[in-house]
Write a protein that holds these residues in place. Structure first.
Motif, mmCIF file in Angstrom:
data_model
loop_
_atom_site.group_PDB
_atom_site.id
_atom_site.type_symbol
_atom_site.label_atom_id
_atom_site.label_comp_id
_atom_site.label_asym_id
_atom_site.label_seq_id
_atom_site.Cartn_x
_atom_site.Cartn_y
_atom_site.Cartn_z
ATOM 1 N N ALA A 74 -1.438 6.760 0.590
ATOM 2 C CA ALA A 74 -1.015 7.248 1.911
ATOM 3 C C ALA A 74 0.495 7.124 2.079
ATOM 4 O O ALA A 74 1.148 8.040 2.592
ATOM 5 C CB ALA A 74 -1.747 6.479 3.016
ATOM 6 N N LYS A 75 1.079 6.015 1.627
ATOM 7 C CA LYS A 75 2.533 5.849 1.707
ATOM 8 C C LYS A 75 3.238 6.888 0.839
ATOM 9 O O LYS A 75 4.305 7.395 1.198
ATOM 10 C CB LYS A 75 2.944 4.448 1.272
ATOM 11 N N TRP A 76 2.649 7.222 -0.304
ATOM 12 C CA TRP A 76 3.225 8.224 -1.193
ATOM 13 C C TRP A 76 3.215 9.602 -0.515
ATOM 14 O O TRP A 76 4.207 10.314 -0.517
ATOM 15 C CB TRP A 76 2.463 8.240 -2.518
ATOM 16 N N VAL A 77 2.084 9.982 0.082
ATOM 17 C CA VAL A 77 1.983 11.282 0.749
ATOM 18 C C VAL A 77 2.967 11.358 1.915
ATOM 19 O O VAL A 77 3.672 12.358 2.082
ATOM 20 C CB VAL A 77 0.534 11.561 1.211
ATOM 21 N N TRP A 78 3.050 10.306 2.712
ATOM 22 C CA TRP A 78 3.997 10.307 3.828
ATOM 23 C C TRP A 78 5.428 10.388 3.302
ATOM 24 O O TRP A 78 6.275 11.078 3.887
ATOM 25 C CB TRP A 78 3.812 9.077 4.716
ATOM 26 N N GLY A 79 5.719 9.696 2.212
ATOM 27 C CA GLY A 79 7.052 9.761 1.614
ATOM 28 C C GLY A 79 7.388 11.160 1.132
ATOM 29 O O GLY A 79 8.515 11.635 1.304
ATOM 30 N N LEU A 80 6.406 11.831 0.505
ATOM 31 C CA LEU A 80 6.610 13.218 0.076
ATOM 32 C C LEU A 80 6.874 14.128 1.268
ATOM 33 O O LEU A 80 7.745 14.998 1.220
ATOM 34 C CB LEU A 80 5.381 13.730 -0.691
ATOM 35 N N LEU A 81 6.120 13.930 2.335
ATOM 36 C CA LEU A 81 6.291 14.747 3.530
ATOM 37 C C LEU A 81 7.691 14.557 4.121
ATOM 38 O O LEU A 81 8.384 15.531 4.429
ATOM 39 C CB LEU A 81 5.227 14.405 4.574
ATOM 40 N N VAL A 82 8.122 13.323 4.248
ATOM 41 C CA VAL A 82 9.455 13.051 4.791
ATOM 42 C C VAL A 82 10.523 13.690 3.912
ATOM 43 O O VAL A 82 11.463 14.325 4.410
ATOM 44 C CB VAL A 82 9.683 11.532 4.937
#
Length: 190
Positions: A74-82
């Motif tokens: 989840a942190k990876w996906v949010w990081g990609l989105l940002v």
């Protein structure tokens, strides 16, 4: 992850695989294939090595992928989105139901409850809904993406020999110790 500064608990500490009598042949085949291809990342582990590196008790050999890593998805996906949203060419659509996606020249037509969105690229976060939306793109492999329901839990305790960030998989489950304490474990698909 590094170049975009994504904080997702990335730890490259390998992944250990153990087996059972039913899946033993698959493990042996994969080790043989790795040897034939010259892969130095995929190595055999004895039962004693498995116990020392992960806490797993077994009488069968296993294997380890030395270069594998774990991270918080989840942190990876949010990081990609940002990171993506820093680009002026990226638009984020939320609360938008997608009915279908069609190829249109060099891009795509995305049919939604709010109208048609045209885009050169589409990144989806649809998980098990992916085969429904992308069925036209999966031919001639309609079962290329097959969704499964899996379980995952966080718990305290676990094998003390397992270093945080090293993953472990067996025939029916996976687990890892996390740096913040405890273990994350889950069941594989049936």
């Amino acid at each position: 992850i590094e170049s975009e500064g994504i904080e997702c608990d990335y730890a490259q500490k390998g992944w250990i695989f153990y087996t059972d009598p039913v899946a033993r042949e698959n493990l042996e085949s994969s080790l043989s294939l790795g040897d034939r291809r010259g892969y130095t990342d995929w190595v055999r582990r004895s039962p004693e090595e498995l116990r020392n590196r992960s806490g797993v008790r077994t009488s069968l050999d296993g294997a380890e992928s030395l270069e594998s890593a774990t991270w918080h998805p989840a942190k990876w996906v949010w990081g990609l989105l940002v990171a993506a949203l820093r680009s002026p060419q990226v638009e984020l659509f939320t609360s938008t139901s997608v009915q279908k996606i069609e190829r249109e020249g060099e891009g795509y037509a995305v049919y939604t409850n709010r109208g048609v969105i045209r885009s050169r690229y589409v990144v989806n976060a649809t998980e098990s809904h992916t085969p429904t939306l992308f069925k036209l793109f999966l031919d001639p492999f309609p079962d290329l993406i097959t969704p499964y329901k899996e379980q995952g839990v966080h718990l305290l305790g676990g094998p003390s020999r397992l270093e945080p960030g090293r993953g472990v998989s067996g025939p029916l489950a996976w687990f890892t110790r996390i740096a913040s304490g405890g273990m994350v474990l889950g069941s594989d698909n049936p």
